[in-house]
Structures are given as structure tokens and as C-alpha cells.
Design an enzyme around this catalytic site. Sequence first.
Site, PDB file in Angstrom:
ATOM      1  CE  LYS A 192       8.058   2.446  -2.243  1.00 55.45           C
ATOM      2  NZ  LYS A 192       8.573   3.595  -1.480  1.00 55.45           N
ATOM      3  NE  ARG A 230       1.971   9.692   4.546  1.00 58.34           N
ATOM      4  CZ  ARG A 230       3.050  10.473   4.642  1.00 58.34           C
ATOM      5  NH1 ARG A 230       2.906  11.782   4.788  1.00 58.34           N
ATOM      6  NH2 ARG A 230       4.248   9.961   4.591  1.00 58.34           N
TER       7      ARG A 230
HETATM    8  N1  BES Z   1       6.464   1.844   2.348  1.00 59.72           N
HETATM    9  C1  BES Z   1       7.089   3.109   2.225  1.00 59.72           C
HETATM   10  C2  BES Z   1       8.033   3.399   3.389  1.00 59.72           C
HETATM   11  C3  BES Z   1       9.300   2.595   3.415  1.00 59.72           C
HETATM   12  C4  BES Z   1      10.430   3.060   2.794  1.00 59.72           C
HETATM   13  C5  BES Z   1       9.361   1.413   4.118  1.00 59.72           C
HETATM   14  C6  BES Z   1      11.598   2.331   2.856  1.00 59.72           C
HETATM   15  C7  BES Z   1      10.522   0.682   4.189  1.00 59.72           C
HETATM   16  C8  BES Z   1      11.653   1.156   3.555  1.00 59.72           C
HETATM   17  C9  BES Z   1       6.051   4.204   2.180  1.00 59.72           C
HETATM   18  O1  BES Z   1       4.857   3.869   1.576  1.00 59.72           O
HETATM   19  C10 BES Z   1       6.651   5.314   1.391  1.00 59.72           C
HETATM   20  O2  BES Z   1       6.868   5.127   0.231  1.00 59.72           O
HETATM   21  N2  BES Z   1       6.923   6.425   2.056  1.00 59.72           N
HETATM   22  C11 BES Z   1       7.520   7.545   1.428  1.00 59.72           C
HETATM   23  C12 BES Z   1       6.792   8.787   1.876  1.00 59.72           C
HETATM   24  C13 BES Z   1       7.160  10.008   1.111  1.00 59.72           C
HETATM   25  C14 BES Z   1       6.633   9.901  -0.301  1.00 59.72           C
HETATM   26  C15 BES Z   1       6.569  11.206   1.791  1.00 59.72           C
HETATM   27  C16 BES Z   1       8.991   7.604   1.842  1.00 59.72           C
HETATM   28  O3  BES Z   1       9.298   7.294   2.998  1.00 59.72           O
HETATM   29  O4  BES Z   1       9.820   7.904   0.990  1.00 59.72           O
HETATM   30 MN    MN Z   2       4.905   4.112  -0.517  1.00 67.92          MN
END
Ligand code: BES
Ligand code: MN
Length: 486
Positions: free
Chosen positions: A271, A345
Site C-alpha cells: 500500500k 477475501r
Molecule cells: N483492507 C483493505 C480495504 C480497505 C481500504 C479498508 C481502505 C479500509 C479503507 C483491503 O484489504 C484492500 O486492500 N482492498 C483492496 C482490494 C483491491 C486490491 C481489489 C482495495 O479496496 O483497494
Molecule cells: Mn488489503
Amino acid sequence: MRIMKYSTKTGSLAKQKTDCLVVSLPQAKALAKELGVSSAANLALSDFSNKPGKTTQLVLTRSITRALVVGGVTGKKVSQADYRKMLSAASAALTSTPGKSAIWALATLDVADAKGSQWTTRNALSSLSSAFYTFDAQKKDVAKPSIKSIAVHGDGNALKGIRQAVAIGQALDTGMALARDLGNTPPNICNPNYLLRISRKLATAPKVTVRSLDEKEMTKLGMGAFMSVSQGSDQPGKMIIIQYKGGKAKEQPHVLVGKGITFDTGGISLKPGPAMDEMKFDMCGAASVIGTTKAVIDAGLKLNLVTIVAAAENMPSGGASRPGDVVTTMSGQTVEILNTDAEGRLVLCDALTYAERFKPKSVVDVATLTGAIVVALGSQAAGVFSNNDKLSQELLDAGNYMHDRGWPLPVWEDYQGQLRSNFADMANIGGREAGSITAACFLSRFAKAYPWAHLDIAGVGYQGGARKGATGRPVPMLFQYLLEQA
Ligand code: BES
Ligand code: MN
Ligand code: ZN
């Protein structure tokens, strides 16, 4: 964790003894007349701007140290929106009121389209507890409110409903505070093992057992998706199973499943830096199902409940999974990991397969799953996805009752194609469009054996900015849903 102590009070308001009496303007005026108060008090009452959101404090009698007058009651009925404004204003004002105890005389208000004093009380308690919550485990100079106990006043027909609401509300508020504490605890302390240790404490109550699967056992069960996330971290992953037997022995259980990523770096699909600290909240789904379980146990609900927490840390390391890795899930289906940041997931799908062995009446999973749900619904509503309209409606209704709302989104077959992979049965991401829906579609492939719903709480589970912290949502929705089932 410091919990507000709630009780009930009956009898004439004028005869009460308290540090603070919380009343509407009409109630305050009636009291002033009955008691024959000072001209200063009368002036304060006539000058008060009686709008929802406004409050003022004044002295009425000797035995009532102060009255907290809450604006908003003009006619016979108060709208639900105005009632909520009154609740937040009164709760906020009470947090800075001196004294130890208060009497709350707003539970018998006539709120439009509401469900009586039971509802007014439940929603008042939830507002009060939200306002009084503090988290001071690592920082001592946090403003701590003085009031420690609140008695809800009522009489006649209303009293029975108020008594029930106070008992149930107390249990809910304890569970919600636990969820908030878990969410707020820093990720160097709140790791998978910590979630297990806190869960184990629930087993001091009767009818509760807690056990866990370690990585070796999960590998043996074939949980290749869960393991692909956990393998990148030095912190061992855990699958935590809390069983509460409040119902008949043979009765099918309701199952809650929580995403417990105690820190989400994204893994090798790392990230960006800004606000990455907020990824300690990536276990808020787990926190909410543990908190709900605590509330169910405290309230002694007559149902069977199994709570499963998929706890792992998503880290980049020499042992971490790579984009392109193909793993086999416990269900036997294979997954091509195209983005290691879509890890929620991956841990949840194996937990959903594991849930089948409990022959569930319903399964609700709760997860901070996608950033896309924050774009779609903001922090107002959780995304509600389901393969069963009745279950979905029950969750929406429960959320409405407690103003902890969800909003439905489709899990149509039409979206499933986005998960196609050249190298496995499915990919773990579905492209740019409809990100929250394709995440739900992924989960749906592992939830075919029972009525299932998925709550995406990335928007409602915590707040960022100046008021950064876990909200305890959707514990009120989940608890209300289970209360209706019991
Ligand atoms: N934990 C994150 C989702 C999230 C993002 C929660 C911002 C709270 C605030 C999750 O694991 C994630 O990183 N999701 C990705 C999925 C994508 C790679 C398909 C996302 O939402 O960017
Ligand atoms: Mn994630
Ligand atoms: Zn995540």
C-alpha cells in the site's frame, strides 16, 4: 474499558435526588412551576432557544444539583431526526457535566413513527455510550467524563419497556465498547494471538467455549488461501472459534465470521504510505463479531451462536505470497492471487468453508473488505450483500432500528465473469469496476451451503481524521438481528 452503568428510576421528577436531571424544555418549565424556582431560573428557561441540538444547564432545586435542559420538544411529537439531534446534544453536554450520576427523563418522549419507550431508551443508551467512550490504554491525559451512572426515568406503562431496554442496552454497550477497544489497540499489541487471548476471556461465562486452529492445523485442513496471507508474517495466524450455546442442544446455530487482519500492509502489492496506520483497523470486522458475541452472552440470548475469526497479519517478506501465485482453498477451488492486497477475501473464503460443518441457520461475515465501499456509501451505511432476501432484509431492519444502517448491493451472476483467471478457477480481484460487488461475488462462491450475508464495513467500522478511532459498528445491527432471531 469503562462502561456506563445504567439503571431505571420511577416516581415524581420533582422529588428526585441527582447530580443532573436531563429534561426537555416543557418538562423543565413544569418542574419550575411545581417547585416555584428563582426568577433567574425562570429567566433562563424563557430565554432558552428550544431547538434540537441546543442545551442549557440551570439550578432548579436543592436536591437536583443541576438540570440539563434539552431543546427540541415544541409540540406533542418529535421527529426521529430531531430526536437524534437531541440525543447527541444531550449526550455531549453530559460528558462535560460534573457529578457522578444523572437521571435521564427523555425516554418517554413521543417520537414520530417510533416503537415506544423501548426504542427511545435503546437509542438513548447507544448515543450516551458512544459519547462517553474513551480509549486511554496508552495515553493517560484523555478527557474522562465525570458521570459514571445514568438512571432512565419512566413510570406507568412505559416502565416495563424501559427496564427491558436498559438490561439489553447495557449488554449491547459492553459489547460495543469491547469492539472499539479491540479496534483501537495498536497493531504491535493487537495481533492474531491477542485476538485469541481476548476471545478466550469470553469463556469465563457459562455456555461458552473458545478454541482455535493454528497454522499447522489450518494447513492440514487445506486452508491454502488463508495460509497464503498469513505466511508473510512472523505473527502466527489463528482461526478463532467461539461457541455459545444459549439455545436448545439440537438447534442450528447462527454463525458470524469476522475479518481479522490485524495489520494490512498490502503485502508484496504494498500500500502507499499515507494513512497506512489506519490499516490497524483492518480487524474491525473481527472486533465487531467478538463484541456482538460478548453482548449476546451478557444478554443471555436464547440461541446458539458460532463466531469465527480469521486472524492474520498481511506483511511483505521473503515468505510472502507473490502476485501470480495460485493457491488451493479449503473448498478445493483454486485462486490466482493477482493482488496480495485483496487479502481479506482470501482469509474469509476458508473461514466460510469451515463454517459449513456447523450446519448454520445463517452466516453473516463482517469485513473492512474494500476501499470501493467507502466511495459508494461513505461512512453512513455498510454494504449489505446476500444470497438470501429474507436474511438481507432482517439485517437492514435491524440496522434501521438502531440507526446503524446498511444498504443493499447486488451479487448478480453478471458480475462473476470479472473474476475469470487463465490459470485458476478464479482470480482474487475483479478489475476496476464494481470493486465491492466483485469482492462479494468472490465470497459468494464459498457460501453456497447456507443463507449468507456479507457486510462490507470499510466505511462504517472506523473514523479517520481528528476523531480517528473505531466506531463499534456494526455491533448494534448484528446484536439487534440476533435479538430478533432469539
Ligand atoms: N483492507 C483493505 C480495504 C480497505 C481500504 C479498508 C481502505 C479500509 C479503507 C483491503 O484489504 C484492500 O486492500 N482492498 C483492496 C482490494 C483491491 C486490491 C481489489 C482495495 O479496496 O483497494
Ligand atoms: Mn488489503
Ligand atoms: Zn485488508
